[in-house]
Scaffold this motif. Structure first.
Motif, PDB file in Angstrom:
ATOM      1  N   ALA A 274      -0.290  -6.820 -23.461  1.00 43.83           N
ATOM      2  CA  ALA A 274      -1.260  -5.731 -23.600  1.00 43.83           C
ATOM      3  C   ALA A 274      -1.608  -5.414 -25.054  1.00 43.83           C
ATOM      4  O   ALA A 274      -2.480  -4.577 -25.314  1.00 43.83           O
ATOM      5  CB  ALA A 274      -0.721  -4.465 -22.929  1.00 43.83           C
ATOM      6  N   LYS A 275      -0.958  -6.066 -25.996  1.00 49.43           N
ATOM      7  CA  LYS A 275      -1.209  -5.786 -27.411  1.00 49.43           C
ATOM      8  C   LYS A 275      -2.661  -6.065 -27.782  1.00 49.43           C
ATOM      9  O   LYS A 275      -3.235  -7.091 -27.398  1.00 49.43           O
ATOM     10  CB  LYS A 275      -0.277  -6.633 -28.284  1.00 49.43           C
ATOM     11  CG  LYS A 275      -0.343  -6.280 -29.763  1.00 49.43           C
ATOM     12  CD  LYS A 275       0.686  -7.055 -30.576  1.00 49.43           C
ATOM     13  CE  LYS A 275       0.642  -6.629 -32.037  1.00 49.43           C
ATOM     14  NZ  LYS A 275       1.665  -7.343 -32.847  1.00 49.43           N
ATOM     15  N   ASP A 276      -3.270  -5.126 -28.511  1.00 47.33           N
ATOM     16  CA  ASP A 276      -4.661  -5.242 -28.991  1.00 47.33           C
ATOM     17  C   ASP A 276      -5.680  -5.326 -27.859  1.00 47.33           C
ATOM     18  O   ASP A 276      -6.791  -5.833 -28.048  1.00 47.33           O
ATOM     19  CB  ASP A 276      -4.819  -6.474 -29.909  1.00 47.33           C
ATOM     20  CG  ASP A 276      -3.933  -6.405 -31.142  1.00 47.33           C
ATOM     21  OD1 ASP A 276      -3.720  -5.292 -31.658  1.00 47.33           O
ATOM     22  OD2 ASP A 276      -3.444  -7.469 -31.566  1.00 47.33           O
ATOM     23  N   LYS A 277      -5.321  -4.821 -26.665  1.00 49.15           N
ATOM     24  CA  LYS A 277      -6.228  -4.912 -25.525  1.00 49.15           C
ATOM     25  C   LYS A 277      -6.908  -3.576 -25.177  1.00 49.15           C
ATOM     26  O   LYS A 277      -7.649  -3.510 -24.198  1.00 49.15           O
ATOM     27  CB  LYS A 277      -5.479  -5.415 -24.284  1.00 49.15           C
ATOM     28  CG  LYS A 277      -5.014  -6.860 -24.377  1.00 49.15           C
ATOM     29  CD  LYS A 277      -6.165  -7.832 -24.313  1.00 49.15           C
ATOM     30  CE  LYS A 277      -5.715  -9.235 -23.936  1.00 49.15           C
ATOM     31  NZ  LYS A 277      -4.743  -9.817 -24.845  1.00 49.15           N
ATOM     32  N   ILE A 278      -6.643  -2.500 -25.938  1.00 54.85           N
ATOM     33  CA  ILE A 278      -7.294  -1.220 -25.648  1.00 54.85           C
ATOM     34  C   ILE A 278      -8.811  -1.400 -25.725  1.00 54.85           C
ATOM     35  O   ILE A 278      -9.339  -1.982 -26.673  1.00 54.85           O
ATOM     36  CB  ILE A 278      -6.840  -0.127 -26.643  1.00 54.85           C
ATOM     37  CG1 ILE A 278      -5.346   0.167 -26.474  1.00 54.85           C
ATOM     38  CG2 ILE A 278      -7.659   1.154 -26.452  1.00 54.85           C
ATOM     39  CD1 ILE A 278      -4.977   0.843 -25.176  1.00 54.85           C
TER      40      ILE A 278
END
Length: 466
Positions: A265-269
């Motif tokens: 989920a990293k950098d997926k906002i």
């Protein structure tokens, strides 16, 4: 708990740094019955104070079970010494904690007093009867078990920047198991429920007698059920299966400490990670559902437990934060800092994790499914930081031409969580949280709940190895 609060306040007044003092008293009871015999009846009482300080961006922590002013002062000095030592060895990520919705006052979840007043003997008699009814439901039942656990939690959390909260809650759970046997074949089934509140809360959906009957019936039915053929298929996941997927395969990947370590989920906002029909949340309380297994009004950092929308209409919207990670990401804490006992430091943990309900009925979803499976009764499983998962299910029913047909005996479903959620094309308005009897493990246990609606998706399904 007025005396404890005053003691913690006096201790914090002696600290020149940001400091958190957390008192925790837990009284636990456990009953276990098998084949009509009481296998376990035990009680445990634990209490103490954990003190945490932040010095030059480094944390120091110490705890004590000696609730005297001198002992608390020694614990404070030790925590400060630890923090100062660590601050010289590591690069500081957080110099100052962010503004938070800090809790002030008393927070008591209903049912605490009722459960405490109920005699343990009355609970034991109910457990004995439930095990007996499960065992005697069919001549094919060879063995049955019934386990009852309860926790009474009393806490006080005070911080030097304004949190001052006392809380009381009671959690309880019932677990039933049945083993059926015929012609050398054996099958096992499980029924369980966990709630936060009184004894009666456990049976708001099904009575204990109905749970006994269901456990026995499923074990017997599974005896004659064939194994499922493997392959990619259209699946309708029950609320319990949806909860397992939401918690294990999605929830852990969005805990901010795991995100900082490089989860999927990293950098997926702001990125589309699921079908627009999917909105996934984590909350201390759930609108319309009382006494959930993970119910929490204030976390162990003294932050109010607001609802966090993790995925909104398929788009990743938020991670789950404690006060430290919120400072790193420049956001508001979400109230996910939780510690199992007074001598544990708070970690980022889930509470109630679920997919929001949709607008179709389960009947409509089944009738519009030409070929697929209804998957229910989770058996646990595993997931990792990539979102890859494999979960077991006790009960799988074939859907042919919009109708439920034969039952299959146990299965595993697997896939990558975000990919599977991207295939969701139907979400029911029926909605349940069904995993309140479970514990989440992440270095220390945590009581959680999870669930959602029925959802239709595509995933890999295969037979359980015996």
């Amino acid at each position: 708990m007025k005396h404890i609060s005053e003691l913690l306040e006096k201790t914090l007044a002696k600290s020149p740094y940001w400091t958190e003092a957390r008192y925790h008293r837990r009284n636990s009871q456990s009953l276990s019955v098998q084949k009509g015999l009481v296998k376990q009846a035990k009680s445990n009482l634990t209490s103490g104070v954990g003190i945490r300080v932040l010095v030059d961006g480094a944390w120091g922590f110490s705890s004590t079970s000696d609730l005297t002013a001198d002992s608390l002062e020694r614990a404070l000095k030790l925590a400060i010494e630890c923090a100062k030592s660590l601050s010289q060895l590591k690069k500081a990520q957080v110099k100052k904690l962010p503004e938070s919705h800090l809790a002030k006052g008393e927070f008591k979840i209903s049912g605490y007093d009722l459960l405490k007043q109920m005699p343990l003997e009355q609970k034991l008699q109910a457990v004995l009867k439930a095990e007996e009814e499960t065992r005697k439901n069919s001549s094919l039942i060879q063995s049955a078990t019934c386990v009852y656990n309860e926790l009474f939690e009393d806490k006080v959390v005070i911080t030097t920047d304004g949190a001052h909260a006392s809380s009381n809650l009671a959690r309880s759970e019932i677990k039933l198991g049945a083993i059926a046997s015929k012609d050398g074949e054996m099958a096992e089934s499980h029924e369980s429920v966990g709630k936060t509140g009184s004894w009666e809360c456990l049976f708001s959906k099904n009575s204990l007698a109905e749970m006994s009957q269901s456990a026995a019936k499923l074990a017997v039915d599974l005896l004659s059920a064939p194994k499922i053929p493997g392959g990619t298929a259209t699946l309708i996941l029950s609320p319990a299966m949806v909860g397992l997927l939401s918690h294990e395969a999605i929830g852990h990947t969005v805990e901010a400490d795991f995100v900082l370590s490089g989860s999927v989920a990293k950098d997926k906002i702001g990125t589309q990670v699921a079908s627009p029909l999917v909105t996934l949340s984590d909350s201390g309380t759930v609108n319309g559902i009382e006494n959930t297994g993970g119910e929490l009004l204030v976390d162990d950092e003294g932050v109010l437990t607001t609802k966090t929308t993790i995925i909104k209409n398929g788009v990743l919207n938020s991670y789950l934060h404690n006060r430290e990670s919120a400072a790193i990401f420049g956001v508001t804490p979400t109230g996910n800092g939780r510690a199992w006992l007074y001598y544990d430091e708070p970690l980022i943990r889930m509470r109630n994790t679920y997919i929001e309900p949709g607008h179709q009925s389960l009947e409509e979803i089944i009738s519009s499914t030409q070929d697929g499976y209804l998957v229910d009764c989770p058996l646990g499983g595993q997931a990792d930081a990539t979102g890859e998962f494999m979960f077991g299910a006790q009960k799988v029913t074939r859907i042919e031409n919009g109708k439920l047909t034969k039952m299959f005996r146990g299965a595993t479903i697997s896939g990558q969580a975000f990919e599977v959620l991207s295939t969701v094309d139907a979400v029911s308005r029926e909605f349940f949280l069904d995993l309140g009897s479970g514990y989440c493990g992440k270095g220390q246990p945590a009581k959680v709940d999870a669930g959602g609606p029925f959802i239709r998706c595509r995933a890999t399904i295969g037979g359980v190895q015996e």
